[in-house]
Design a protein around this motif. Sequence first.
Motif, PDB file in Angstrom:
ATOM      1  N   GLY A   1       0.804  -1.082  -0.026  1.00  0.00           N
ATOM      2  CA  GLY A   1      -0.110   0.102  -0.028  1.00  0.00           C
ATOM      3  C   GLY A   1       0.984   1.045   0.051  1.00  0.00           C
ATOM      4  O   GLY A   1       2.080   1.387   0.027  1.00  0.00           O
ATOM      5  N   SER A   2       0.397   2.288  -0.299  1.00  0.00           N
ATOM      6  CA  SER A   2       0.652   3.559  -0.219  1.00  0.00           C
ATOM      7  C   SER A   2       1.696   4.129   1.313  1.00  0.00           C
ATOM      8  O   SER A   2       1.442   3.625   2.170  1.00  0.00           O
ATOM      9  CB  SER A   2      -0.157   4.825  -0.435  1.00  0.00           C
ATOM     10  N   THR A   3       2.582   4.679   0.770  1.00  0.00           N
ATOM     11  CA  THR A   3       3.712   5.057   1.968  1.00  0.00           C
ATOM     12  C   THR A   3       2.924   5.758   2.936  1.00  0.00           C
ATOM     13  O   THR A   3       2.902   5.651   4.032  1.00  0.00           O
ATOM     14  CB  THR A   3       5.228   5.994   1.533  1.00  0.00           C
TER      15      THR A   3
ATOM     16  N   GLU B   1      -4.988   2.039   0.251  1.00  0.00           N
ATOM     17  CA  GLU B   1      -6.060   1.040   0.346  1.00  0.00           C
ATOM     18  C   GLU B   1      -6.440   0.115   1.355  1.00  0.00           C
ATOM     19  O   GLU B   1      -5.415  -0.550   1.707  1.00  0.00           O
ATOM     20  CB  GLU B   1      -6.264   0.440  -1.237  1.00  0.00           C
ATOM     21  N   LEU B   2      -7.770   0.241   1.767  1.00  0.00           N
ATOM     22  CA  LEU B   2      -8.080  -0.872   2.607  1.00  0.00           C
ATOM     23  C   LEU B   2      -7.727  -2.379   2.018  1.00  0.00           C
ATOM     24  O   LEU B   2      -7.903  -2.307   0.752  1.00  0.00           O
ATOM     25  CB  LEU B   2      -9.499  -0.787   3.184  1.00  0.00           C
ATOM     26  N   GLY B   3      -7.291  -3.207   2.788  1.00  0.00           N
ATOM     27  CA  GLY B   3      -6.890  -4.551   2.146  1.00  0.00           C
ATOM     28  C   GLY B   3      -5.419  -4.648   2.041  1.00  0.00           C
ATOM     29  O   GLY B   3      -4.672  -5.609   1.871  1.00  0.00           O
TER      30      GLY B   3
ATOM     31  N   GLY C   1      -2.712  -0.081   4.741  1.00  0.00           N
ATOM     32  CA  GLY C   1      -4.114   0.337   4.678  1.00  0.00           C
ATOM     33  C   GLY C   1      -4.994  -0.268   6.112  1.00  0.00           C
ATOM     34  O   GLY C   1      -5.653   0.437   6.631  1.00  0.00           O
ATOM     35  N   ASP C   2      -4.348  -1.339   6.266  1.00  0.00           N
ATOM     36  CA  ASP C   2      -5.255  -2.172   7.302  1.00  0.00           C
ATOM     37  C   ASP C   2      -4.480  -1.827   8.730  1.00  0.00           C
ATOM     38  O   ASP C   2      -5.109  -2.148   9.716  1.00  0.00           O
ATOM     39  CB  ASP C   2      -5.255  -3.669   7.242  1.00  0.00           C
ATOM     40  N   PHE C   3      -3.122  -1.778   8.831  1.00  0.00           N
ATOM     41  CA  PHE C   3      -2.569  -1.789   9.720  1.00  0.00           C
ATOM     42  C   PHE C   3      -1.640  -0.368  10.349  1.00  0.00           C
ATOM     43  O   PHE C   3      -1.126  -0.384  11.581  1.00  0.00           O
ATOM     44  CB  PHE C   3      -1.632  -2.950  10.025  1.00  0.00           C
ATOM     45  N   ALA C   4      -1.258   0.388   9.440  1.00  0.00           N
ATOM     46  CA  ALA C   4      -0.481   1.442   9.760  1.00  0.00           C
ATOM     47  C   ALA C   4      -1.036   2.426  10.292  1.00  0.00           C
ATOM     48  O   ALA C   4      -2.256   2.964  10.092  1.00  0.00           O
ATOM     49  CB  ALA C   4       0.348   1.860   8.436  1.00  0.00           C
ATOM     50  N   ASN C   5      -0.232   3.402  11.292  1.00  0.00           N
ATOM     51  CA  ASN C   5      -0.895   4.646  11.693  1.00  0.00           C
ATOM     52  C   ASN C   5       0.053   5.691  11.740  1.00  0.00           C
ATOM     53  O   ASN C   5       0.027   6.627  12.523  1.00  0.00           O
ATOM     54  CB  ASN C   5      -1.426   4.380  13.074  1.00  0.00           C
ATOM     55  N   SER C   6       1.203   5.657  10.897  1.00  0.00           N
ATOM     56  CA  SER C   6       2.248   6.669  10.916  1.00  0.00           C
ATOM     57  C   SER C   6       2.766   6.388   9.657  1.00  0.00           C
ATOM     58  O   SER C   6       3.052   5.465   8.984  1.00  0.00           O
ATOM     59  CB  SER C   6       3.163   6.586  11.975  1.00  0.00           C
TER      60      SER C   6
ATOM     61  N   THR D   1       6.043   7.361   8.987  1.00  0.00           N
ATOM     62  CA  THR D   1       7.486   6.999   9.473  1.00  0.00           C
ATOM     63  C   THR D   1       7.371   5.240   9.779  1.00  0.00           C
ATOM     64  O   THR D   1       7.897   4.761   9.015  1.00  0.00           O
ATOM     65  CB  THR D   1       8.235   7.471  10.253  1.00  0.00           C
ATOM     66  N   ARG D   2       6.491   5.225  10.856  1.00  0.00           N
ATOM     67  CA  ARG D   2       6.276   3.769  11.266  1.00  0.00           C
ATOM     68  C   ARG D   2       5.102   3.128  10.349  1.00  0.00           C
ATOM     69  O   ARG D   2       4.041   2.866  10.920  1.00  0.00           O
ATOM     70  CB  ARG D   2       5.913   3.813  12.846  1.00  0.00           C
ATOM     71  N   ASN D   3       5.523   2.696   9.224  1.00  0.00           N
ATOM     72  CA  ASN D   3       4.532   2.358   8.145  1.00  0.00           C
ATOM     73  C   ASN D   3       4.689   0.813   8.111  1.00  0.00           C
ATOM     74  O   ASN D   3       4.336   0.247   6.836  1.00  0.00           O
ATOM     75  CB  ASN D   3       4.307   3.068   7.115  1.00  0.00           C
ATOM     76  N   LEU D   4       5.334   0.047   8.962  1.00  0.00           N
ATOM     77  CA  LEU D   4       5.344  -1.452   9.075  1.00  0.00           C
ATOM     78  C   LEU D   4       6.234  -2.056   8.169  1.00  0.00           C
ATOM     79  O   LEU D   4       6.945  -2.918   8.564  1.00  0.00           O
ATOM     80  CB  LEU D   4       3.969  -1.876   8.734  1.00  0.00           C
ATOM     81  N   VAL D   5       6.298  -1.709   6.718  1.00  0.00           N
ATOM     82  CA  VAL D   5       7.132  -2.284   5.777  1.00  0.00           C
ATOM     83  C   VAL D   5       7.722  -1.511   4.532  1.00  0.00           C
ATOM     84  O   VAL D   5       7.475  -0.373   4.593  1.00  0.00           O
ATOM     85  CB  VAL D   5       6.061  -3.517   4.976  1.00  0.00           C
ATOM     86  N   HIS D   6       8.823  -1.879   4.203  1.00  0.00           N
ATOM     87  CA  HIS D   6       9.496  -1.396   2.911  1.00  0.00           C
ATOM     88  C   HIS D   6       9.415  -2.437   1.738  1.00  0.00           C
ATOM     89  O   HIS D   6       9.767  -3.443   2.053  1.00  0.00           O
ATOM     90  CB  HIS D   6      10.955  -1.096   3.335  1.00  0.00           C
TER      91      HIS D   6
END
Length: 132
Positions: free
Chosen positions: A89-91, A97-99, A103-108, A110-115
């Motif tokens: 999903g988008s940075t 997008e949801l899914g 889109g489902d788990f990030a809340n920042s 910078t702290r966006n779970l994956v690269h």
Amino acid sequence: MEKSLVLIKPDGIKRKLVGEIIKRYEYRGLMIENIKMIKPTTNMLKQHYIEHIDKPFFAELVDYMSSDFVVAIVLSGEHAIELVRKINGSTNYMQAELGSIRGDFANSITRNLVHGCDSPESFKREYDIWFG
């Protein structure tokens, strides 16, 4: 078969989302070629994020990414790079997008779970940093 490099960032590990994240890649048919958990050094991260070195968020990003362990994964499959980026999903999590993972788990931002790498050239460069 194309290869992609994925990093599950410290927030993904702390929030116990590693299994969920890997499952999403595997459900889409991507194969794990290599995987390891590593605590990155500042030097590794400066190499990895070299294109952002002059940006105002660079120091915060390096501090965050070096704060704890990261899971580095090499995935392979048809159009692996593009597929990983779609799954991630988008940075900007607010535009993801949801899914998608973000889109489902990030809340920042910078702290966006994956690269995920963005090209075959960046895969080679990033692979050498994380697995070389």
